[in-house]
Design a protein around this motif. Structure first.
Motif, PDB file in Angstrom:
ATOM      1  N   GLY A 131      -0.134  -7.012   4.768  1.00  0.00           N
ATOM      2  CA  GLY A 131       0.134  -6.686   3.375  1.00  0.00           C
ATOM      3  C   GLY A 131       1.379  -7.374   2.848  1.00  0.00           C
ATOM      4  O   GLY A 131       2.277  -7.737   3.608  1.00  0.00           O
ATOM      5  N   TYR A 132       1.431  -7.532   1.536  1.00  0.00           N
ATOM      6  CA  TYR A 132       2.530  -8.224   0.852  1.00  0.00           C
ATOM      7  C   TYR A 132       3.033  -7.324  -0.261  1.00  0.00           C
ATOM      8  O   TYR A 132       2.267  -6.907  -1.125  1.00  0.00           O
ATOM      9  CB  TYR A 132       2.041  -9.556   0.270  1.00  0.00           C
ATOM     10  N   GLY A 133       4.324  -7.048  -0.255  1.00  0.00           N
ATOM     11  CA  GLY A 133       4.892  -6.158  -1.259  1.00  0.00           C
ATOM     12  C   GLY A 133       4.332  -4.751  -1.092  1.00  0.00           C
ATOM     13  O   GLY A 133       3.539  -4.468  -0.188  1.00  0.00           O
ATOM     14  N   LYS A 134       4.782  -3.860  -1.954  1.00  0.00           N
ATOM     15  CA  LYS A 134       4.209  -2.517  -1.957  1.00  0.00           C
ATOM     16  C   LYS A 134       4.446  -1.860  -3.298  1.00  0.00           C
ATOM     17  O   LYS A 134       5.290  -2.293  -4.079  1.00  0.00           O
ATOM     18  CB  LYS A 134       4.728  -1.662  -0.810  1.00  0.00           C
ATOM     19  N   TYR A 135       3.659  -0.834  -3.539  1.00  0.00           N
ATOM     20  CA  TYR A 135       3.780  -0.078  -4.780  1.00  0.00           C
ATOM     21  C   TYR A 135       3.750   1.405  -4.466  1.00  0.00           C
ATOM     22  O   TYR A 135       3.251   1.818  -3.420  1.00  0.00           O
ATOM     23  CB  TYR A 135       2.683  -0.455  -5.783  1.00  0.00           C
ATOM     24  N   HIS A 136       4.317   2.166  -5.375  1.00  0.00           N
ATOM     25  CA  HIS A 136       4.333   3.622  -5.226  1.00  0.00           C
ATOM     26  C   HIS A 136       3.353   4.211  -6.225  1.00  0.00           C
ATOM     27  O   HIS A 136       3.361   3.862  -7.396  1.00  0.00           O
ATOM     28  CB  HIS A 136       5.735   4.180  -5.482  1.00  0.00           C
ATOM     29  N   TYR A 137       2.477   5.096  -5.740  1.00  0.00           N
ATOM     30  CA  TYR A 137       1.510   5.747  -6.616  1.00  0.00           C
ATOM     31  C   TYR A 137       1.725   7.250  -6.591  1.00  0.00           C
ATOM     32  O   TYR A 137       2.272   7.807  -5.635  1.00  0.00           O
ATOM     33  CB  TYR A 137       0.073   5.403  -6.211  1.00  0.00           C
ATOM     34  N   ARG A 138       1.282   7.888  -7.646  1.00  0.00           N
ATOM     35  CA  ARG A 138       1.305   9.345  -7.740  1.00  0.00           C
ATOM     36  C   ARG A 138       0.072   9.767  -8.530  1.00  0.00           C
ATOM     37  O   ARG A 138      -0.110   9.360  -9.668  1.00  0.00           O
ATOM     38  CB  ARG A 138       2.556   9.830  -8.456  1.00  0.00           C
ATOM     39  N   TYR A 139      -0.775  10.573  -7.901  1.00  0.00           N
ATOM     40  CA  TYR A 139      -1.990  11.056  -8.562  1.00  0.00           C
ATOM     41  C   TYR A 139      -1.715  12.365  -9.282  1.00  0.00           C
ATOM     42  O   TYR A 139      -0.738  13.057  -8.974  1.00  0.00           O
ATOM     43  CB  TYR A 139      -3.109  11.282  -7.536  1.00  0.00           C
ATOM     44  N   ASP A 140      -2.589  12.703 -10.209  1.00  0.00           N
ATOM     45  CA  ASP A 140      -2.477  13.968 -10.930  1.00  0.00           C
ATOM     46  C   ASP A 140      -2.515  15.162  -9.974  1.00  0.00           C
ATOM     47  O   ASP A 140      -1.945  16.207 -10.256  1.00  0.00           O
ATOM     48  CB  ASP A 140      -3.604  14.115 -11.957  1.00  0.00           C
ATOM     49  N   SER A 141      -3.149  14.989  -8.831  1.00  0.00           N
ATOM     50  CA  SER A 141      -3.256  16.061  -7.833  1.00  0.00           C
ATOM     51  C   SER A 141      -1.917  16.353  -7.151  1.00  0.00           C
ATOM     52  O   SER A 141      -1.781  17.359  -6.460  1.00  0.00           O
ATOM     53  CB  SER A 141      -4.262  15.667  -6.750  1.00  0.00           C
ATOM     54  N   GLY A 142      -0.947  15.433  -7.342  1.00  0.00           N
ATOM     55  CA  GLY A 142       0.347  15.587  -6.685  1.00  0.00           C
ATOM     56  C   GLY A 142       0.504  14.679  -5.479  1.00  0.00           C
ATOM     57  O   GLY A 142       1.608  14.470  -4.992  1.00  0.00           O
ATOM     58  N   ARG A 143      -0.615  14.161  -4.989  1.00  0.00           N
ATOM     59  CA  ARG A 143      -0.536  13.228  -3.860  1.00  0.00           C
ATOM     60  C   ARG A 143       0.182  11.961  -4.313  1.00  0.00           C
ATOM     61  O   ARG A 143      -0.063  11.434  -5.383  1.00  0.00           O
ATOM     62  CB  ARG A 143      -1.930  12.870  -3.359  1.00  0.00           C
ATOM     63  N   GLU A 144       1.085  11.484  -3.463  1.00  0.00           N
ATOM     64  CA  GLU A 144       1.784  10.249  -3.757  1.00  0.00           C
ATOM     65  C   GLU A 144       2.079   9.513  -2.462  1.00  0.00           C
ATOM     66  O   GLU A 144       2.005  10.085  -1.370  1.00  0.00           O
ATOM     67  CB  GLU A 144       3.058  10.504  -4.550  1.00  0.00           C
ATOM     68  N   GLY A 145       2.394   8.249  -2.602  1.00  0.00           N
ATOM     69  CA  GLY A 145       2.713   7.460  -1.427  1.00  0.00           C
ATOM     70  C   GLY A 145       2.948   6.016  -1.787  1.00  0.00           C
ATOM     71  O   GLY A 145       3.017   5.652  -2.958  1.00  0.00           O
ATOM     72  N   ASP A 146       3.052   5.209  -0.758  1.00  0.00           N
ATOM     73  CA  ASP A 146       3.261   3.774  -0.919  1.00  0.00           C
ATOM     74  C   ASP A 146       2.112   3.035  -0.259  1.00  0.00           C
ATOM     75  O   ASP A 146       1.580   3.479   0.767  1.00  0.00           O
ATOM     76  CB  ASP A 146       4.573   3.349  -0.254  1.00  0.00           C
ATOM     77  N   PHE A 147       1.745   1.907  -0.858  1.00  0.00           N
ATOM     78  CA  PHE A 147       0.703   1.068  -0.277  1.00  0.00           C
ATOM     79  C   PHE A 147       0.995  -0.380  -0.627  1.00  0.00           C
ATOM     80  O   PHE A 147       1.789  -0.665  -1.519  1.00  0.00           O
ATOM     81  CB  PHE A 147      -0.683   1.495  -0.775  1.00  0.00           C
ATOM     82  N   MET A 148       0.348  -1.281   0.065  1.00  0.00           N
ATOM     83  CA  MET A 148       0.601  -2.700  -0.154  1.00  0.00           C
ATOM     84  C   MET A 148       0.131  -3.136  -1.538  1.00  0.00           C
ATOM     85  O   MET A 148      -0.833  -2.597  -2.079  1.00  0.00           O
ATOM     86  CB  MET A 148      -0.091  -3.517   0.918  1.00  0.00           C
ATOM     87  N   LEU A 149       0.801  -4.124  -2.068  1.00  0.00           N
ATOM     88  CA  LEU A 149       0.463  -4.690  -3.366  1.00  0.00           C
ATOM     89  C   LEU A 149      -0.817  -5.521  -3.276  1.00  0.00           C
ATOM     90  O   LEU A 149      -1.675  -5.466  -4.153  1.00  0.00           O
ATOM     91  CB  LEU A 149       1.632  -5.573  -3.803  1.00  0.00           C
ATOM     92  N   THR A 150      -0.951  -6.276  -2.222  1.00  0.00           N
ATOM     93  CA  THR A 150      -2.149  -7.045  -1.907  1.00  0.00           C
ATOM     94  C   THR A 150      -2.115  -7.351  -0.419  1.00  0.00           C
ATOM     95  O   THR A 150      -1.069  -7.185   0.224  1.00  0.00           O
ATOM     96  CB  THR A 150      -2.242  -8.340  -2.757  1.00  0.00           C
ATOM     97  N   GLY A 151      -3.214  -7.781   0.125  1.00  0.00           N
ATOM     98  CA  GLY A 151      -3.232  -8.085   1.550  1.00  0.00           C
ATOM     99  C   GLY A 151      -4.581  -8.591   2.006  1.00  0.00           C
ATOM    100  O   GLY A 151      -5.483  -8.827   1.200  1.00  0.00           O
ATOM    101  N   TRP A 152      -4.734  -8.714   3.318  1.00  0.00           N
ATOM    102  CA  TRP A 152      -5.979  -9.204   3.901  1.00  0.00           C
ATOM    103  C   TRP A 152      -6.123  -8.705   5.331  1.00  0.00           C
ATOM    104  O   TRP A 152      -5.161  -8.240   5.940  1.00  0.00           O
ATOM    105  CB  TRP A 152      -6.032 -10.736   3.875  1.00  0.00           C
ATOM    106  N   SER A 153      -7.334  -8.836   5.832  1.00  0.00           N
ATOM    107  CA  SER A 153      -7.604  -8.502   7.222  1.00  0.00           C
ATOM    108  C   SER A 153      -8.773  -9.351   7.710  1.00  0.00           C
ATOM    109  O   SER A 153      -9.719  -9.602   6.962  1.00  0.00           O
ATOM    110  CB  SER A 153      -7.955  -7.018   7.355  1.00  0.00           C
TER     111      SER A 153
END
Length: 142
Positions: free
Chosen positions: A55-77
């Motif tokens: 993965g390259y870079g990352k972003y922080h998300y937050r859902y209406d449900s309250g769940r939040e976290g970080d994930f890659m901005l883009t990537g490959w496998s």
């Protein structure tokens, strides 16, 4: 791990170790080409996410449900049947770009490519660039 945590998280395993697991020479060359492209577009060094996603870079998300976290901005496998590219913004607004890309399949945020040699790399660069720009505009990113 709680219900609200991602199973796939950034870790300190060297990306070079993952490259060593790719035994097919052609696939390894294609993975290096995608790596160079994603480094150039994101201006980020790759990190391993889980055991098999680069993965390259990352972003922080937050859902209406309250769940939040970080994930890659883009990537490959590198998967058994294809090279999977993670276009985190999804494909809703990219019909025109995808029509010019070459043979591929898509999932919600996954672009599946069997042979990178049949893909228009300029079009792929444009797709990744637009997705990353969308993610940076929409989410808090690093």
């Amino acid at each position: 791990m709680s219900r609200n945590q991602n199973k796939t998280v950034e870790n300190d395993v060297p990306v070079s170790a993952y490259f060593k697991t790719i035994k097919d020479k052609k696939r390894a060359e294609q993975c290096r080409a995608v790596d160079e492209l994603m480094r150039a577009v994101t201006r980020r060094e790759p990190k391993m996410w889980g055991s098999s996603i680069v993965g390259y870079g990352k972003y922080h998300y937050r859902y209406d449900s309250g769940r939040e976290g970080d994930f890659m901005l883009t990537g490959w496998s590198s998967r058994a049947k294809n090279l999977t590219l993670y276009i985190m913004g999804g494909f809703d607004d990219y019909d025109e770009i995808l029509a010019k890309l070459g043979p591929h399949k898509t999932g919600k945020s996954c672009l599946y490519v069997t042979d990178l040699d049949k893909i228009d790399m300029k079009v792929l660069r444009s797709l990744i660039r637009k997705s990353v720009a969308y993610m940076r505009k929409t989410y808090k990113t690093e």
